[in-house]
Design a protein around this motif. Structure first.
Motif, PDB file in Angstrom:
ATOM      1  N   LEU A   1     -14.909   4.843  -5.775  1.00  0.00           N
ATOM      2  CA  LEU A   1     -15.017   5.932  -5.016  1.00  0.00           C
ATOM      3  C   LEU A   1     -14.946   7.253  -5.621  1.00  0.00           C
ATOM      4  N   THR A   2     -15.275   8.210  -4.860  1.00  0.00           N
ATOM      5  CA  THR A   2     -14.924   9.583  -5.162  1.00  0.00           C
ATOM      6  C   THR A   2     -13.471  10.016  -5.426  1.00  0.00           C
ATOM      7  N   LYS A   3     -13.182  11.059  -5.659  1.00  0.00           N
ATOM      8  CA  LYS A   3     -11.590  11.273  -5.837  1.00  0.00           C
ATOM      9  C   LYS A   3     -11.429  11.641  -4.400  1.00  0.00           C
ATOM     10  N   ALA A   4     -12.136  12.289  -3.392  1.00  0.00           N
ATOM     11  CA  ALA A   4     -11.898  12.505  -1.988  1.00  0.00           C
ATOM     12  C   ALA A   4     -11.787  11.356  -1.132  1.00  0.00           C
ATOM     13  N   GLU A   5     -12.581  10.418  -1.505  1.00  0.00           N
ATOM     14  CA  GLU A   5     -12.842   9.202  -0.868  1.00  0.00           C
ATOM     15  C   GLU A   5     -11.368   8.335  -1.335  1.00  0.00           C
ATOM     16  N   ARG A   6     -11.103   8.318  -2.588  1.00  0.00           N
ATOM     17  CA  ARG A   6     -10.034   7.423  -2.961  1.00  0.00           C
ATOM     18  C   ARG A   6      -9.028   8.009  -2.493  1.00  0.00           C
ATOM     19  N   LYS A   7      -8.643   9.211  -2.364  1.00  0.00           N
ATOM     20  CA  LYS A   7      -7.416  10.022  -1.521  1.00  0.00           C
ATOM     21  C   LYS A   7      -7.352   9.385  -0.112  1.00  0.00           C
ATOM     22  N   LYS A   8      -8.553   9.884   0.722  1.00  0.00           N
ATOM     23  CA  LYS A   8      -8.579   9.324   1.931  1.00  0.00           C
ATOM     24  C   LYS A   8      -8.134   7.923   2.155  1.00  0.00           C
ATOM     25  N   GLN A   9      -8.762   7.162   1.340  1.00  0.00           N
ATOM     26  CA  GLN A   9      -8.400   5.289   1.376  1.00  0.00           C
ATOM     27  C   GLN A   9      -6.885   5.366   1.250  1.00  0.00           C
ATOM     28  N   ILE A  10      -6.387   5.929   0.022  1.00  0.00           N
ATOM     29  CA  ILE A  10      -5.051   5.788  -0.099  1.00  0.00           C
ATOM     30  C   ILE A  10      -4.008   6.059   0.943  1.00  0.00           C
ATOM     31  N   GLU A  11      -4.593   7.311   1.625  1.00  0.00           N
ATOM     32  CA  GLU A  11      -3.682   7.703   2.804  1.00  0.00           C
ATOM     33  C   GLU A  11      -3.715   6.689   3.659  1.00  0.00           C
ATOM     34  N   GLU A  12      -5.077   5.884   4.099  1.00  0.00           N
ATOM     35  CA  GLU A  12      -5.073   4.862   5.237  1.00  0.00           C
ATOM     36  C   GLU A  12      -4.258   3.866   4.897  1.00  0.00           C
ATOM     37  N   VAL A  13      -4.325   3.357   3.571  1.00  0.00           N
ATOM     38  CA  VAL A  13      -3.485   2.155   3.181  1.00  0.00           C
ATOM     39  C   VAL A  13      -2.242   2.460   3.292  1.00  0.00           C
ATOM     40  N   ALA A  14      -1.803   3.576   2.851  1.00  0.00           N
ATOM     41  CA  ALA A  14      -0.307   3.753   2.804  1.00  0.00           C
ATOM     42  C   ALA A  14       0.470   3.905   4.140  1.00  0.00           C
ATOM     43  N   SER A  15      -0.719   4.440   5.087  1.00  0.00           N
ATOM     44  CA  SER A  15      -0.282   4.553   6.586  1.00  0.00           C
ATOM     45  C   SER A  15      -0.087   3.078   7.252  1.00  0.00           C
ATOM     46  N   LEU A  16      -0.957   2.170   6.770  1.00  0.00           N
ATOM     47  CA  LEU A  16      -0.841   0.878   7.167  1.00  0.00           C
ATOM     48  C   LEU A  16       0.298   0.139   6.576  1.00  0.00           C
ATOM     49  N   LEU A  17       0.569   0.233   5.366  1.00  0.00           N
ATOM     50  CA  LEU A  17       1.966  -0.176   4.822  1.00  0.00           C
ATOM     51  C   LEU A  17       3.348  -0.004   5.495  1.00  0.00           C
ATOM     52  N   ILE A  18       3.325   1.505   5.766  1.00  0.00           N
ATOM     53  CA  ILE A  18       4.397   2.001   6.476  1.00  0.00           C
ATOM     54  C   ILE A  18       4.788   1.738   7.750  1.00  0.00           C
ATOM     55  N   ASN A  19       3.471   1.593   8.632  1.00  0.00           N
ATOM     56  CA  ASN A  19       3.597   0.930   9.875  1.00  0.00           C
ATOM     57  C   ASN A  19       4.021  -0.417   9.713  1.00  0.00           C
ATOM     58  N   PHE A  20       3.375  -1.434   8.931  1.00  0.00           N
ATOM     59  CA  PHE A  20       3.785  -2.701   8.776  1.00  0.00           C
ATOM     60  C   PHE A  20       5.369  -2.925   8.401  1.00  0.00           C
ATOM     61  N   LEU A  21       5.922  -1.984   7.575  1.00  0.00           N
ATOM     62  CA  LEU A  21       7.074  -2.047   7.463  1.00  0.00           C
ATOM     63  C   LEU A  21       8.118  -1.689   8.494  1.00  0.00           C
ATOM     64  N   LEU A  22       7.572  -0.729   9.283  1.00  0.00           N
ATOM     65  CA  LEU A  22       8.396  -0.405  10.509  1.00  0.00           C
ATOM     66  C   LEU A  22       8.158  -1.550  11.737  1.00  0.00           C
ATOM     67  N   PHE A  23       7.150  -2.285  11.480  1.00  0.00           N
ATOM     68  CA  PHE A  23       6.867  -3.500  12.555  1.00  0.00           C
ATOM     69  C   PHE A  23       7.592  -4.269  12.022  1.00  0.00           C
ATOM     70  N   ILE A  24       8.160  -4.753  10.827  1.00  0.00           N
ATOM     71  CA  ILE A  24       8.895  -5.546  10.228  1.00  0.00           C
ATOM     72  C   ILE A  24      10.349  -5.689  10.981  1.00  0.00           C
ATOM     73  N   TRP A  25      10.692  -4.106  10.893  1.00  0.00           N
ATOM     74  CA  TRP A  25      12.197  -3.788  11.729  1.00  0.00           C
ATOM     75  C   TRP A  25      12.093  -4.027  12.948  1.00  0.00           C
ATOM     76  N   VAL A  26      10.830  -3.632  13.948  1.00  0.00           N
ATOM     77  CA  VAL A  26      10.813  -3.889  15.183  1.00  0.00           C
ATOM     78  C   VAL A  26      10.920  -5.402  15.746  1.00  0.00           C
ATOM     79  N   GLY A  27      10.219  -6.420  14.619  1.00  0.00           N
ATOM     80  CA  GLY A  27      10.327  -7.644  14.800  1.00  0.00           C
ATOM     81  C   GLY A  27      11.802  -8.351  14.578  1.00  0.00           C
ATOM     82  N   LYS A  28      12.411  -7.608  13.742  1.00  0.00           N
ATOM     83  CA  LYS A  28      13.888  -7.985  13.529  1.00  0.00           C
ATOM     84  C   LYS A  28      14.731  -7.618  14.817  1.00  0.00           C
ATOM     85  N   ILE A  29      14.460  -6.481  15.432  1.00  0.00           N
ATOM     86  CA  ILE A  29      15.021  -6.059  16.660  1.00  0.00           C
ATOM     87  C   ILE A  29      14.769  -6.983  17.913  1.00  0.00           C
ATOM     88  N   LEU A  30      13.358  -7.184  17.824  1.00  0.00           N
ATOM     89  CA  LEU A  30      13.005  -8.441  19.107  1.00  0.00           C
ATOM     90  C   LEU A  30      13.598  -9.503  18.766  1.00  0.00           C
TER      91      LEU A  30
END
Length: 213
Positions: free
Chosen positions: A29-58
């Motif tokens: 991908l182009t540099k701009a597209e790579r940056k956008k996709q990295i942001e999307e994947v990083a957001s997905l990973l951060i949400n997943f880690l947060l949801f792990i903690w939500v799972g622990k709480i539940l």
């Protein structure tokens, strides 16, 4: 809180960072597209880690209400992992429906991050625990990484995502047959979960293809 509770989190962060760096280097991908996709994947990973903690709480609501900070000392288990996958899936589905985001483009970008991140994580675990399962799983990850690199510019992203997912699921099910357990980033995963996850993803892909035709 014991430092031993934080060590798996640090290893996971190092592994995912390595995966993101690998994607940035090998992506066509182009540099701009790579940056956008990295942001999307990083957001997905951060949400997943947060949801792990939500799972622990539940899973430990009584403890959480009695002493919220005590929940930090509780290790995550496979049930928390399942909850995190479910909540992450619902989040992605929401974005796909309400914001018209290209879900499979993000999944395509997530694949090399997941594969390389898993490889780094399991390699560290191999040096720490000397588990024979880990060595075999590393071999599976290497094969999938090579396959991804060979086809990433020849096949549509959605098809690649399903192909790699199929290979990973088949490999994990085989390992579940040979060994008494399979793991994903240290979480014990039941074979039924692998099958359900695969069926859901392939169904969504088929629906997406039919709708776009």
């Amino acid at each position: 809180m014991s430092i031993w509770v934080l060590i798996p989190i640090f290893i996971l962060l190092i592994s995912m960072t390595a995966g993101l760096l690998f994607f940035y280097i090998v992506s066509p991908l182009t540099k701009a597209e790579r940056k956008k996709q990295i942001e999307e994947v990083a957001s997905l990973l951060i949400n997943f880690l947060l949801f792990i903690w939500v799972g622990k709480i539940l899973l430990n609501l009584t403890v959480f209400f009695q002493d919220p900070l005590a929940i930090l000392a509780y290790p995550s288990n496979s049930h928390a992992f399942y909850i995190a996958v479910l909540l992450s899936g619902l989040t992605v589905l929401y974005k796909c429906i309400r914001k018209q985001e290209k879900t499979f483009s993000t999944l395509f970008s997530f694949i090399p991050v997941f594969l390389v991140g898993s490889f780094v994580f399991e390699f560290i675990q191999l040096n720490l625990n000397k588990n024979p399962y880990t060595l075999v799983y590393l071999g599976l990850l290497v094969l999938l990484i090579v396959a991804f690199l060979l086809v990433q510019e020849r096949i549509a992203p959605g098809k690649i995502a399903i192909i790699i997912l199929s290979g990973w699921t088949a490999g994990q099910l085989f390992l579940a047959y040979v060994f008494p357990f399979v793991t994903v980033f240290g979480y014990l995963i039941a074979p039924w979960f692998l099958i359900v996850f695969y069926l859901v993803m392939t169904t969504l892909y088929v629906l997406k293809v039919n709708v776009s035709q």
